[in-house]
Design an enzyme around this catalytic site. Structure first.
Site, PDB file in Angstrom:
ATOM      1  N   SER A  45       0.692  -1.256   0.102  1.00  0.00           N
ATOM      2  CA  SER A  45      -0.047   0.231  -0.101  1.00  0.00           C
ATOM      3  C   SER A  45       0.319   1.031  -0.621  1.00  0.00           C
ATOM      4  O   SER A  45      -0.093   2.673  -0.346  1.00  0.00           O
ATOM      5  CB  SER A  45      -0.543  -0.104   1.006  1.00  0.00           C
ATOM      6  OG  SER A  45      -0.262  -0.077   2.132  1.00  0.00           O
ATOM      7  N   HIS A  46       2.174   1.114   0.546  1.00  0.00           N
ATOM      8  CA  HIS A  46       2.730   2.241   0.292  1.00  0.00           C
ATOM      9  C   HIS A  46       4.298   2.129  -0.880  1.00  0.00           C
ATOM     10  O   HIS A  46       5.236   3.132  -0.115  1.00  0.00           O
ATOM     11  CB  HIS A  46       3.888   2.410   1.987  1.00  0.00           C
ATOM     12  CG  HIS A  46       2.761   3.287   3.027  1.00  0.00           C
ATOM     13  ND1 HIS A  46       1.576   2.302   3.790  1.00  0.00           N
ATOM     14  CD2 HIS A  46       2.176   4.213   3.362  1.00  0.00           C
ATOM     15  CE1 HIS A  46       1.238   2.953   3.951  1.00  0.00           C
ATOM     16  NE2 HIS A  46       1.600   4.161   3.859  1.00  0.00           N
ATOM     17  N   GLU A 187      -5.551   0.421   2.289  1.00  0.00           N
ATOM     18  CA  GLU A 187      -5.169  -0.906   2.450  1.00  0.00           C
ATOM     19  C   GLU A 187      -7.306  -0.607   2.114  1.00  0.00           C
ATOM     20  O   GLU A 187      -7.654  -1.518   1.404  1.00  0.00           O
ATOM     21  CB  GLU A 187      -5.930  -1.757   4.470  1.00  0.00           C
ATOM     22  CG  GLU A 187      -6.278  -3.162   3.614  1.00  0.00           C
ATOM     23  CD  GLU A 187      -5.467  -4.141   2.719  1.00  0.00           C
ATOM     24  OE1 GLU A 187      -6.406  -4.787   2.157  1.00  0.00           O
ATOM     25  OE2 GLU A 187      -4.694  -3.726   2.774  1.00  0.00           O
ATOM     26  N   ARG A 300       5.316 -13.937  18.422  1.00  0.00           N
ATOM     27  CA  ARG A 300       6.175 -13.127  18.093  1.00  0.00           C
ATOM     28  C   ARG A 300       6.216 -11.994  18.292  1.00  0.00           C
ATOM     29  O   ARG A 300       5.478 -11.082  18.993  1.00  0.00           O
ATOM     30  CB  ARG A 300       6.063 -13.830  16.334  1.00  0.00           C
ATOM     31  CG  ARG A 300       4.490 -13.294  15.703  1.00  0.00           C
ATOM     32  CD  ARG A 300       4.636 -13.385  14.618  1.00  0.00           C
ATOM     33  NE  ARG A 300       3.796 -12.912  14.140  1.00  0.00           N
ATOM     34  CZ  ARG A 300       2.767 -13.724  13.051  1.00  0.00           C
ATOM     35  NH1 ARG A 300       3.453 -14.984  12.923  1.00  0.00           N
ATOM     36  NH2 ARG A 300       1.337 -13.726  12.443  1.00  0.00           N
ATOM     37  N   LEU A 301       7.943 -11.613  18.325  1.00  0.00           N
ATOM     38  CA  LEU A 301       8.042 -10.134  18.432  1.00  0.00           C
ATOM     39  C   LEU A 301       7.532  -9.255  17.438  1.00  0.00           C
ATOM     40  O   LEU A 301       6.633  -9.814  16.444  1.00  0.00           O
ATOM     41  CB  LEU A 301       9.130  -9.683  18.354  1.00  0.00           C
ATOM     42  CG  LEU A 301      10.298  -9.937  19.346  1.00  0.00           C
ATOM     43  CD1 LEU A 301      11.192  -9.767  19.445  1.00  0.00           C
ATOM     44  CD2 LEU A 301       9.493  -9.034  20.648  1.00  0.00           C
TER      45      LEU A 301
END
Length: 332
Positions: A45-46, A187, A300-301
């Site tokens: 999207s970017h 989005e 998860r991080l």
């Protein structure tokens, strides 16, 4: 049909399209690097999807491709940049060296930008701070799209914040990058263009009713993540990136999409801390915190998916839609 492109080719395609549309080579280079990083991390999207919007805004005057940012330092720990209605990226670059030196001198410093524009993936700016060995907190506001809880009229933007933690080795240990909304507005814009439905809980229509229609959502308002708590986080960002920087309020900024309304004149606020100025145990504490998360199966991080996407694109390149590539090539 898709083509496989290298990150170098993506950066070059963006640079060429922007210079052909009216940006100076230096300003285009800053934005092209940001586009490369977005594609590298799988944030479509970017990435290249935004290049036609950048080009259209250059041609319509919504962003000044020849803008020369003005940097000031009114206090030892305060660096301010007037982006002069140009791209945010070259304005950030213009103030960067003074910002980093202020952190080294004071232990903490703040960089603000006004009369600015979309700064791309916010987490990348925070990560850049972490690469200097500093703890980075970055905020940016956006044209209003989120209604307050109980309301239906947008007041604040998606207003993300990003935190990047240094790993003590010249990189980021992990990066938190999240917006006040349930999902990034880009989005919803992407799904509206593709004719796909949005998820329940993302937005309301113009009458305040829940909707899964992307176009109805764009005419209505986005919903904050976590209800009033998400709205509170977005309001905090508004205070830093808009009120503190001297930028317009989100409710008064023109949309990042479309050519109408003139320059958005939004702002950013970046804060950096030198851990050495506060504690000799910062890095060991961070490592212990990370270990407490990583030891748990299934946990998860933040940013781990982006890190995995980065590894894959660096190895395999990026799959780019042929029609999008043709549109970008036609600009040069």
């Amino acid at each position: 049909m898709t083509f496989r492109m290298s990150l170098d080719a993506i950066e070059a395609a963006c640079h060429d399209a922007l210079t052909a549309s009216g940006a100076t080579a230096a300003n285009a280079a800053s934005v092209a690097r940001s586009t490369r990083l977005a594609e590298q991390d799988g944030i479509r999207s970017h990435g290249l999807l935004y290049v036609p919007i950048y080009a259209s805004h250059l041609r319509s005057g919504k962003v000044d491709g020849a803008a020369v940012p003005t940097v000031s330092q009114p206090r030892p720990g305060a660096v301010t940049v007037d982006a002069a209605t140009g791209f945010a990226h070259p304005a950030i670059d213009a103030g960067w060296d003074a910002f980093m030196q202020a952190v080294r001198d004071n232990g903490v410093a703040v960089l603000t930008l006004s009369n600015s524009y979309n700064c791309g993936v916010l987490g990348h700016h925070a990560e850049r701070i972490a690469m200097h060995g500093f703890l980075g907190l970055c905020t940016t506001h956006a044209p209003a799209s989120i209604a307050p809880p109980g309301g239906r009229r947008p007041v604040i933007g998606t207003n993300p914040f990003a935190v990047a933690v240094p790993d003590g080795k010249g990189a980021a240990a992990f990066v938190i990058d999240q917006s006040a909304s349930a999902i990034a507005k880009s989005e919803i814009l992407l799904r509206a263009r593709e004719g796909r439905a949005i998820e329940p809980g993302w937005a309301i229509d113009s009458e305040g009713r829940p909707t899964t229609d992307a176009k109805e959502a764009l005419d209505g308002a986005m919903l904050p993540a976590g209800g009033y708590k998400g709205f509170g986080a977005g309001l905090m960002v508004e205070l830093l990136a808009s009120c503190l920087s001297g930028a317009v309020l989100s409710k008064d900024a023109s949309a990042f999409s479309g050519d109408a309304g003139g320059p958005p004149r939004t702002g950013q606020c970046f804060i950096a801390f030198d851990p050495a100025a506060f504690s000799g145990h910062f890095q060991s504490q961070v490592e212990a915190l990370m270990a407490a998360i990583n030891v748990q199966e299934g946990a998860r991080l933040p940013g781990s998916r982006r890190a995995e996407a980065r590894r894959m694109t660096q190895r395999d390149g990026v799959s780019v839609d042929a029609s999008l590539l043709s549109r970008i090539a036609a600009m040069t």
